[in-house]
Design a protein around this motif. Structure first.
Motif, PDB file in Angstrom:
ATOM      1  N   ILE A 251     -15.725  32.926  -3.274  1.00  0.00           N
ATOM      2  CA  ILE A 251     -16.138  31.635  -2.726  1.00  0.00           C
ATOM      3  C   ILE A 251     -17.011  30.874  -3.716  1.00  0.00           C
ATOM      4  O   ILE A 251     -16.804  29.675  -3.966  1.00  0.00           O
ATOM      5  CB  ILE A 251     -16.868  31.816  -1.379  1.00  0.00           C
ATOM      6  CG1 ILE A 251     -15.923  32.438  -0.349  1.00  0.00           C
ATOM      7  CG2 ILE A 251     -17.402  30.478  -0.869  1.00  0.00           C
ATOM      8  CD1 ILE A 251     -16.558  32.679   1.012  1.00  0.00           C
ATOM      9  N   ILE A 252     -17.985  31.569  -4.311  1.00  0.00           N
ATOM     10  CA  ILE A 252     -18.876  30.908  -5.278  1.00  0.00           C
ATOM     11  C   ILE A 252     -18.096  30.495  -6.521  1.00  0.00           C
ATOM     12  O   ILE A 252     -18.269  29.389  -7.044  1.00  0.00           O
ATOM     13  CB  ILE A 252     -20.045  31.842  -5.667  1.00  0.00           C
ATOM     14  CG1 ILE A 252     -20.813  32.284  -4.429  1.00  0.00           C
ATOM     15  CG2 ILE A 252     -20.992  31.144  -6.639  1.00  0.00           C
ATOM     16  CD1 ILE A 252     -21.918  33.275  -4.724  1.00  0.00           C
ATOM     17  N   PHE A 253     -17.221  31.374  -6.989  1.00  0.00           N
ATOM     18  CA  PHE A 253     -16.435  31.075  -8.182  1.00  0.00           C
ATOM     19  C   PHE A 253     -15.540  29.864  -7.953  1.00  0.00           C
ATOM     20  O   PHE A 253     -15.382  29.014  -8.841  1.00  0.00           O
ATOM     21  CB  PHE A 253     -15.580  32.296  -8.554  1.00  0.00           C
ATOM     22  CG  PHE A 253     -14.736  32.095  -9.778  1.00  0.00           C
ATOM     23  CD1 PHE A 253     -15.307  32.129 -11.032  1.00  0.00           C
ATOM     24  CD2 PHE A 253     -13.372  31.878  -9.672  1.00  0.00           C
ATOM     25  CE1 PHE A 253     -14.537  31.948 -12.178  1.00  0.00           C
ATOM     26  CE2 PHE A 253     -12.596  31.696 -10.804  1.00  0.00           C
ATOM     27  CZ  PHE A 253     -13.177  31.728 -12.055  1.00  0.00           C
ATOM     28  N   THR A 254     -14.972  29.756  -6.762  1.00  0.00           N
ATOM     29  CA  THR A 254     -14.070  28.645  -6.457  1.00  0.00           C
ATOM     30  C   THR A 254     -14.827  27.331  -6.289  1.00  0.00           C
ATOM     31  O   THR A 254     -14.401  26.287  -6.783  1.00  0.00           O
ATOM     32  CB  THR A 254     -13.275  28.945  -5.172  1.00  0.00           C
ATOM     33  OG1 THR A 254     -12.588  30.184  -5.330  1.00  0.00           O
ATOM     34  CG2 THR A 254     -12.261  27.846  -4.899  1.00  0.00           C
ATOM     35  N   MET A 255     -15.973  27.387  -5.607  1.00  0.00           N
ATOM     36  CA  MET A 255     -16.695  26.161  -5.278  1.00  0.00           C
ATOM     37  C   MET A 255     -17.493  25.594  -6.459  1.00  0.00           C
ATOM     38  O   MET A 255     -17.465  24.390  -6.713  1.00  0.00           O
ATOM     39  CB  MET A 255     -17.634  26.397  -4.101  1.00  0.00           C
ATOM     40  CG  MET A 255     -16.934  26.609  -2.767  1.00  0.00           C
ATOM     41  SD  MET A 255     -18.095  26.834  -1.398  1.00  0.00           S
ATOM     42  CE  MET A 255     -18.899  25.213  -1.361  1.00  0.00           C
ATOM     43  N   THR A 256     -18.214  26.452  -7.170  1.00  0.00           N
ATOM     44  CA  THR A 256     -19.119  25.952  -8.221  1.00  0.00           C
ATOM     45  C   THR A 256     -18.947  26.646  -9.561  1.00  0.00           C
ATOM     46  O   THR A 256     -19.377  26.108 -10.581  1.00  0.00           O
ATOM     47  CB  THR A 256     -20.586  26.126  -7.781  1.00  0.00           C
ATOM     48  OG1 THR A 256     -20.887  27.528  -7.661  1.00  0.00           O
ATOM     49  CG2 THR A 256     -20.851  25.455  -6.444  1.00  0.00           C
TER      50      THR A 256
END
Length: 310
Positions: A251-256
């Motif tokens: 999730i973090i890699f995809t979003m930011t």
């Protein structure tokens, strides 16, 4: 007397047979589990051992001829690495905040679901939908929701009068951390809700009725009866999710991608970037070993709490 001797002999024979059966069952279990355990040992232990050995070298993919033994230099380096300490702060901020908010909201939802009539029991299945959605899909979903131009978050906040102009959620360091926390809270609430809802079913109804009979209100009954009985569930589910969030990546890699700057760079993203973007395999292994120790300690605490009676 002869009958008693016969019974004793019969019982001894039965005990021996049971012991033999248990021994045979244990051997069968070991034989059946051995292939899986060997494969799992290779898949888990070999990379861990390889990373541990690699952390004592200065291996970098961009320098193939450089592979000397440097002992603790990589660990000394991370002590003076500002990025490492930033990831420590970000990881703990993200993890603790996400778990705390998720547990509070899930507690409210679980209590509300527990009060519903049986004909609405199907709602419990709908609550699980965010939990079963893959992390990468959740990441893209909230990436578009928090988008500056077309994001639905800005649209509704402006219509409600909360903001005057659209907010660059994923382009501001503090706001980006809030955005990824919101995404993870949405994704993880179902897990805590399921755990707490199961715990609520174990609360003795006679204690609740006795509390109301003594004049306790709803809040007093919850604080003195319900909460002590589900304390174990809350501790176990929270600690389990803490361990999971330390390793949360998609999730973090995809979003930011850890940005903007290093504002959302967590430990697992830091290790990924060191190994696969900067190609510093040894230093990435050293950082990884530090987090392995942290997670190992948390896992030991988790196992101890599982064995504790609340």
């Amino acid at each position: 007397m002869p009958n008693n001797k016969f019974r004793k002999k019969k019982n001894n024979v039965q005990l021996k047979n049971r012991g033999g059966n248990l021994h045979d069952s244990s051997k069968t279990a070991v034989i059946l589990l051995a292939p899986g355990l060997i494969i799992m040992s290779f898949v888990i232990l070999y990379p861990l051992l390889r990373a541990f050995i690699l952390s004592f070298y200065n291996r970098e993919l961009t320098k193939p001829n450089q592979n000397s033994f440097v002992l603790f230099e990589n660990f000394q380096r991370l002590l003076h690495d500002d990025t490492f300490w930033t990831t420590v702060k970000n990881t703990f901020t993200f993890t603790l905040t996400t778990v705390f908010i998720s547990v509070i909201i899930a507690l409210v939802i679980a209590i509300a679901l527990d009060q519903l009539p049986k004909k609405f029991s199907g709602l419990r299945g709908l609550i699980l939908i965010p939990w079963v959605i893959p992390g990468i899909v959740v990441g893209f979903l909230f990436l578009y929701m928090f988008d500056y131009d077309v994001g639905i978050i800005n649209f509704f906040l402006q219509r409600l009068g909360v903001i005057e102009e659209y907010v660059p959620w994923l382009m501001d360091g503090n706001l980006a951390m809030i955005a990824i926390i919101v995404a993870h809270v949405w994704n993880q609430i179902p897990f805590h809700t399921l755990m707490i809802a199961a715990g609520l079913k174990t609360v003795p109804r006679d204690l609740q009725e006795a509390a109301f009979a003594e004049g306790a209100n709803r809040w007093q009954e919850f604080w003195h009866v319900t909460l002590p009985n589900i304390k174990g569930i809350l501790v176990i589910s929270s600690l389990l999710m803490l361990i999971r969030n330390f390793n949360n990546f998609p999730i973090i890699f995809t979003m930011t991608g850890g940005g903007p700057g290093e504002s959302t760079l967590t430990s697992v993203l830091h290790i990924y970037k060191l190994a696969f973007e900067k190609f510093q395999l040894s230093y990435a292994s050293a950082v990884g070993m530090i987090w392995v120790v942290v997670l190992l300690v948390m896992s030991i605490v988790y196992i101890r709490l599982l064995q504790k009676e609340y």
